[in-house]
Design an enzyme around this catalytic site. Structure first.
Site, PDB file in Angstrom:
ATOM      1  N   TYR A  57      19.454 -20.701  42.833  1.00 55.04           N
ATOM      2  CA  TYR A  57      19.881 -20.522  44.219  1.00 55.04           C
ATOM      3  C   TYR A  57      21.247 -21.164  44.445  1.00 55.04           C
ATOM      4  O   TYR A  57      22.142 -20.569  45.059  1.00 55.04           O
ATOM      5  CB  TYR A  57      18.847 -21.125  45.169  1.00 55.04           C
ATOM      6  CG  TYR A  57      19.246 -21.030  46.620  1.00 55.04           C
ATOM      7  CD1 TYR A  57      19.099 -19.837  47.321  1.00 55.04           C
ATOM      8  CD2 TYR A  57      19.785 -22.131  47.296  1.00 55.04           C
ATOM      9  CE1 TYR A  57      19.479 -19.726  48.652  1.00 55.04           C
ATOM     10  CE2 TYR A  57      20.168 -22.036  48.625  1.00 55.04           C
ATOM     11  CZ  TYR A  57      20.005 -20.839  49.299  1.00 55.04           C
ATOM     12  OH  TYR A  57      20.397 -20.737  50.611  1.00 55.04           O
TER      13      TYR A  57
ATOM     14  N   LYS B  80      24.682 -19.124  45.566  1.00 61.69           N
ATOM     15  CA  LYS B  80      25.456 -19.402  46.776  1.00 61.69           C
ATOM     16  C   LYS B  80      26.862 -19.885  46.446  1.00 61.69           C
ATOM     17  O   LYS B  80      27.795 -19.724  47.246  1.00 61.69           O
ATOM     18  CB  LYS B  80      24.710 -20.409  47.655  1.00 61.69           C
ATOM     19  CG  LYS B  80      23.456 -19.823  48.297  1.00 61.69           C
ATOM     20  CD  LYS B  80      23.772 -18.599  49.156  1.00 61.69           C
ATOM     21  CE  LYS B  80      22.580 -18.100  49.940  1.00 61.69           C
ATOM     22  NZ  LYS B  80      22.917 -16.961  50.817  1.00 61.69           N
TER      23      LYS B  80
ATOM     24  N   ASP C 112      17.107  -2.271  50.188  1.00 59.28           N
ATOM     25  CA  ASP C 112      17.107  -3.202  49.066  1.00 59.28           C
ATOM     26  C   ASP C 112      18.567  -3.499  48.758  1.00 59.28           C
ATOM     27  O   ASP C 112      19.247  -2.711  48.092  1.00 59.28           O
ATOM     28  CB  ASP C 112      16.403  -2.580  47.861  1.00 59.28           C
ATOM     29  CG  ASP C 112      16.450  -3.472  46.629  1.00 59.28           C
ATOM     30  OD1 ASP C 112      17.001  -4.592  46.706  1.00 59.28           O
ATOM     31  OD2 ASP C 112      15.932  -3.042  45.572  1.00 59.28           O
ATOM     32  N   VAL C 113      19.057  -4.633  49.230  1.00 52.71           N
ATOM     33  CA  VAL C 113      20.489  -4.908  49.121  1.00 52.71           C
ATOM     34  C   VAL C 113      20.938  -5.083  47.674  1.00 52.71           C
ATOM     35  O   VAL C 113      22.133  -4.984  47.375  1.00 52.71           O
ATOM     36  CB  VAL C 113      20.897  -6.145  49.947  1.00 52.71           C
ATOM     37  CG1 VAL C 113      20.638  -5.919  51.422  1.00 52.71           C
ATOM     38  CG2 VAL C 113      20.214  -7.401  49.448  1.00 52.71           C
TER      39      VAL C 113
ATOM     40  N   ASN D 141      23.151 -11.908  55.241  1.00 54.34           N
ATOM     41  CA  ASN D 141      22.200 -13.008  55.358  1.00 54.34           C
ATOM     42  C   ASN D 141      21.050 -12.912  54.361  1.00 54.34           C
ATOM     43  O   ASN D 141      20.408 -13.916  54.064  1.00 54.34           O
ATOM     44  CB  ASN D 141      21.652 -13.025  56.796  1.00 54.34           C
ATOM     45  CG  ASN D 141      20.536 -14.031  56.979  1.00 54.34           C
ATOM     46  OD1 ASN D 141      20.773 -15.240  56.945  1.00 54.34           O
ATOM     47  ND2 ASN D 141      19.304 -13.543  57.146  1.00 54.34           N
TER      48      ASN D 141
END
Length: 253
Positions: free
Chosen positions: A159, A163, A64-65, A91
């Site tokens: 999102y 980013k 779980d990053v 990624n």
């Protein structure tokens, strides 16, 4: 095994499917030892099994990053197995599961999920792996941003914001890690067609993106994989703190 990544250990997050899987396939085919991370253990294990069935080097890990503790536990495991990490592709991201909605209709739980995975996850993985990255003779980190940042496309502001943070964090990390010999770059893809279903683009939006491009076709995974592997390799050894827009010549507003 011979190849550009022979004797190199490369960690790839979000590697169970889609473009993450494509990175793993190419790097392992070029002799790399790929370490595949994903929240979906069954899927990432299946991917690693398929690569090993081809005689390639791949291991699967559930990570779980968004959790720094989980990333540190993962790093401790890698230190025992590999000792050093030569490449990292950040990624993992929440994207394909999102549905388009105006920003004022995004609930706080969904907002936090996107930020925790896309932004904190990138920071946490680099932070946790830093002692192993420092042990590499030629280390490269590639963070995956998105051309959605510059498109300003409506419907998924969280999102786009996440980013944007990855873009900025990449440039900050490159300044702080340069004296350690660690390069940090980012790739900003446009629309890429994969096997993963998603509700984040309407047909009208897809048509609009295609019309904005100089190259009149949709990108496939190979179009992005080739750029990411270039940044991971020694061919880009004098590049850090850069963002490469891989978008078919899309015109930004």
């Amino acid at each position: 095994m011979n190849g550009e990544f022979a004797d190199k250990t490369v960690v790839i997050t979000g590697a169970a499917q889609g473009i993450g899987r494509a990175y793993a396939e190419e790097i392992s085919a070029q002799g790399g030892r790929v370490v595949l991370c994903d929240i979906n253990l069954d899927a990432v294990t299946s991917t690693a099994d398929e690569l090993r069935a081809r005689g390639l080097s791949a291991t699967a890990h559930r990570v779980d990053v968004s959790s720094l503790e989980a990333c540190k536990d993962f790093a401790a495991e890698l230190e025992v197995t590999y000792g050093a990490v030569d490449g990292l592709v950040n990624n993992a991201a929440v994207f394909s599961s999102l549905t388009l909605k105006p920003f004022w209709e995004i609930d706080s739980a969904e907002w936090d999920l996107v930020m925790n995975v896309n932004v904190r996850g990138t920071w946490a993985m680099v932070t946790a792996l830093l002692p192993l990255l420092e042990k590499s003779d030629a280390c490269s980190v590639v963070n995956i941003s998105s051309d959605a940042v510059w498109m300003g496309k409506p419907g998924y502001a969280h999102y786009v914001a996440s980013k944007s943070a990855v873009y900025g964090m990449t440039h900050a990390m490159s300044k702080e890690l340069g004296d350690k010999g660690i390069r940090v770059n980012s790739v900003s893809p446009g629309l890429v067609m994969t096997e993963v279903p998603r509700g984040t683009f309407t047909p009208a939006q897809r048509d609009s993106i295609l019309a904005s491009q100089a190259l009149q076709r949709f990108a496939g995974t190979d179009d992005i994989v080739d750029v990411v592997t270039f940044l991971l390799s020694e061919r880009s050894r004098w590049m850090t703190g850069q963002t490469l827009h891989v978008n078919g010549g899309s015109i930004h507003p």
